[in-house]
Design a protein around this motif. Structure first.
Motif, PDB file in Angstrom:
ATOM      1  N   CYS A   1       0.809  -1.220   0.000  1.00 43.60           N
ATOM      2  CA  CYS A   1       0.000   0.000   0.000  1.00 43.60           C
ATOM      3  C   CYS A   1       0.844   1.273   0.000  1.00 43.60           C
ATOM      4  O   CYS A   1       0.299   2.373   0.095  1.00 43.60           O
TER       5      CYS A   1
ATOM      6  N   GLU B   1     -13.848   2.275   9.866  1.00 49.71           N
ATOM      7  CA  GLU B   1     -12.764   2.719   8.983  1.00 49.71           C
ATOM      8  C   GLU B   1     -12.760   4.234   8.953  1.00 49.71           C
ATOM      9  O   GLU B   1     -13.818   4.874   9.035  1.00 49.71           O
TER      10      GLU B   1
ATOM     11  N   TYR C   1      -4.653   6.414   7.582  1.00 48.50           N
ATOM     12  CA  TYR C   1      -5.704   5.448   7.252  1.00 48.50           C
ATOM     13  C   TYR C   1      -5.871   4.522   8.447  1.00 48.50           C
ATOM     14  O   TYR C   1      -4.907   3.888   8.898  1.00 48.50           O
TER      15      TYR C   1
ATOM     16  N   GLU D   1      -5.201   8.863  -2.344  1.00 47.47           N
ATOM     17  CA  GLU D   1      -6.677   8.892  -2.389  1.00 47.47           C
ATOM     18  C   GLU D   1      -7.211   8.161  -3.618  1.00 47.47           C
ATOM     19  O   GLU D   1      -8.231   7.478  -3.549  1.00 47.47           O
ATOM     20  N   GLN D   2      -6.503   8.290  -4.747  1.00 43.34           N
ATOM     21  CA  GLN D   2      -6.938   7.614  -5.964  1.00 43.34           C
ATOM     22  C   GLN D   2      -6.765   6.102  -5.872  1.00 43.34           C
ATOM     23  O   GLN D   2      -7.474   5.343  -6.530  1.00 43.34           O
ATOM     24  N   GLU D   3      -5.829   5.650  -5.040  1.00 44.35           N
ATOM     25  CA  GLU D   3      -5.548   4.220  -4.920  1.00 44.35           C
ATOM     26  C   GLU D   3      -6.196   3.607  -3.681  1.00 44.35           C
ATOM     27  O   GLU D   3      -5.863   2.502  -3.280  1.00 44.35           O
ATOM     28  N   LYS D   4      -7.111   4.333  -3.047  1.00 45.46           N
ATOM     29  CA  LYS D   4      -7.691   3.872  -1.785  1.00 45.46           C
ATOM     30  C   LYS D   4      -8.464   2.564  -1.939  1.00 45.46           C
ATOM     31  O   LYS D   4      -8.491   1.743  -1.009  1.00 45.46           O
ATOM     32  N   ALA D   5      -9.082   2.326  -3.088  1.00 47.18           N
ATOM     33  CA  ALA D   5      -9.830   1.078  -3.281  1.00 47.18           C
ATOM     34  C   ALA D   5      -8.901  -0.125  -3.153  1.00 47.18           C
ATOM     35  O   ALA D   5      -9.247  -1.137  -2.524  1.00 47.18           O
ATOM     36  N   LEU D   6      -7.693  -0.026  -3.724  1.00 48.45           N
ATOM     37  CA  LEU D   6      -6.719  -1.109  -3.595  1.00 48.45           C
ATOM     38  C   LEU D   6      -6.244  -1.245  -2.157  1.00 48.45           C
ATOM     39  O   LEU D   6      -6.063  -2.361  -1.648  1.00 48.45           O
TER      40      LEU D   6
ATOM     41  N   ASP E   1      -8.014  -0.515   0.498  1.00 48.42           N
ATOM     42  CA  ASP E   1      -9.111  -1.154   1.233  1.00 48.42           C
ATOM     43  C   ASP E   1      -9.064  -2.670   1.085  1.00 48.42           C
ATOM     44  O   ASP E   1      -9.240  -3.405   2.067  1.00 48.42           O
ATOM     45  N   TYR E   2      -8.838  -3.131  -0.137  1.00 45.81           N
ATOM     46  CA  TYR E   2      -8.813  -4.578  -0.374  1.00 45.81           C
ATOM     47  C   TYR E   2      -7.632  -5.223   0.347  1.00 45.81           C
ATOM     48  O   TYR E   2      -7.781  -6.263   1.005  1.00 45.81           O
TER      49      TYR E   2
ATOM     50  N   GLN F   1      -8.195  -5.349   4.064  1.00 46.00           N
ATOM     51  CA  GLN F   1      -9.178  -6.373   4.398  1.00 46.00           C
ATOM     52  C   GLN F   1      -8.529  -7.750   4.455  1.00 46.00           C
ATOM     53  O   GLN F   1      -8.822  -8.558   5.345  1.00 46.00           O
TER      54      GLN F   1
END
Length: 382
Positions: free
Chosen positions: A259, A326, A338, A358-363, A365-366, A369
């Motif tokens: 990350c 979160e 984060y 911020e643009q890579e936050k989806a990755l 998050d995964y 998890q």
């Protein structure tokens, strides 16, 4: 996929070493418990009377806390032992510790957190090595001993008593880990503080060496209850009691690389002690931000949070209970923070300076998890 494979590889290694470390960690069911109040005890000088109070478990019980990992607070009278315990574990404001009465009997408290452990506050005026005193009841099963030394006072006598204590305990209890909190250093000037800390460390090391103890298992930490140094020092002490530490560090190293975190901490949110981090050096400024961030999250939780177990047993309630808290903030002194809840006691905080975070936050998050699942599996195997 790289993160998944690394996590599985680390967990396999943890499983291979689990049995060897299980005895040091205590009972397998000690890592997650109901959130009860700290133990209140009434002690005579020989520590034969115990009363444990809990708001959820009915009448007081006796002798329940004796088998949990034990941490001793020792030192001369008025050195600050009780103040440290109150600030770290009970969220007392530092200025309120001025009104704490001196400890006259051994005070035992059971802390319910990511793992159950005991904190024993020992009065400075007692002679624990008197032949009539039951030393085994105090030092048997101790995981770590913290000696609090007042840097503003004459420290020659406390150093002599500390070295005598270590030499005595090493003969019978060689597995105890020792930490010296060089306390109340906040009011000293920078140069004088460095000279004082260096002198204390040198004197203790020389005394132990002169008595035949080479490379003593002693760590030194300058501390104050008025800044974050006391939480940093306690974090290092507690990490010595966590047998899964190498596994946790390996997992956090993996998430940091995946990350692009500058630093990753696994915090005990109740005490703000971090039980593990990745292996990069600690940035105290960033650590202080994380600690303050947890305070904000906890304050918001007290206002807006609710007990998920009280929800009705509907599908929507189950979905809500399955979610983890979160939070994410950016642009705080140049850092992005984060936070992700692991369980009711633990949270991971990642620190990033990446402009595209911020643009890579989806990755992120995964990946986090996946880390959460791996961490829960590590503690479930303990």
């Amino acid at each position: 996929m790289s993160l998944l494979w690394n996590a599985e590889h680390i967990l396999l290694q943890e499983e291979a070493d689990r049995k060897a470390r299980a005895e040091a960690f205590g009972h397998a069911d000690d890592h997650v418990t109901a959130n009860t109040m700290p133990t209140e005890l009434i002690d005579d000088p020989q520590n034969t009377k115990e009363v444990e109070s809990s708001p959820t478990e009915g009448p007081p019980t006796t002798g329940h806390i004796e088998n949990k990992p034990r941490l001793l607070l020792m030192g001369q009278k008025r050195s600050g032992k009780s103040s440290i315990s109150q600030v770290v574990f009970h969220k007392m404001a530092p200025h309120e510790t001025l009104f704490i009465e001196a400890t006259t009997n051994i005070k035992k408290e059971a802390m319910h957190s990511f793992m159950e452990f005991q904190v024993w506050d020992l009065p400075g005026q007692m002679n624990y090595f008197d032949p009539s005193f039951d030393a085994e009841s105090i030092f048997g099963g101790v995981g770590a001993m913290i000696w609090v030394l007042d840097a503003q006072d004459d420290y020659l006598e406390p150093i002599g008593r500390l070295t005598e204590t270590i030499l005595h305990l090493q003969q019978t209890y060689p597995d105890i880990k020792y930490s010296v909190f060089i306390h109340k250093t906040d009011s000293l000037t920078d140069d004088f503080r460095e000279d004082t800390v260096r002198d204390i460390i040198q004197r203790i090391t020389d005394d132990l060496f002169d008595n035949g103890l080479e490379n003593p298992p002693v760590s030194f930490y300058p501390t104050s209850i008025y800044d974050h140094s006391i939480f940093e020092a306690f974090s290092k002490v507690m990490q010595a009691l966590v047998p899964q530490l190498p596994t946790l560090e390996a997992l956090l190293n993996t998430i940091a690389a995946s990350c692009k975190f500058e630093k990753v901490y696994l915090f005990d949110v109740l005490s703000k002690i971090y039980i593990a981090s990745d292996t990069t050096p600690v940035d105290m400024a960033a650590y202080e931000l994380c600690s303050d961030y947890i305070d904000v999250i906890m304050d918001l939780s007290e206002v807006y949070g609710w007990d998920r177990e009280d929800e009705e047993d509907t599908e929507r309630a189950k979905d809500i209970r399955a979610q983890s808290a979160e939070s994410y903030v950016s642009g705080i002194r140049g850092y992005n923070l984060y936070l992700k809840e692991i369980n009711k006691y633990l949270a991971i905080i990642g620190i990033s300076k990446e402009g595209r975070f911020e643009q890579e936050k989806a990755l992120v998050d995964y990946n986090v998890q996946m880390l959460q699942q791996s961490l829960l599996e590590v503690f479930a195997r303990s």
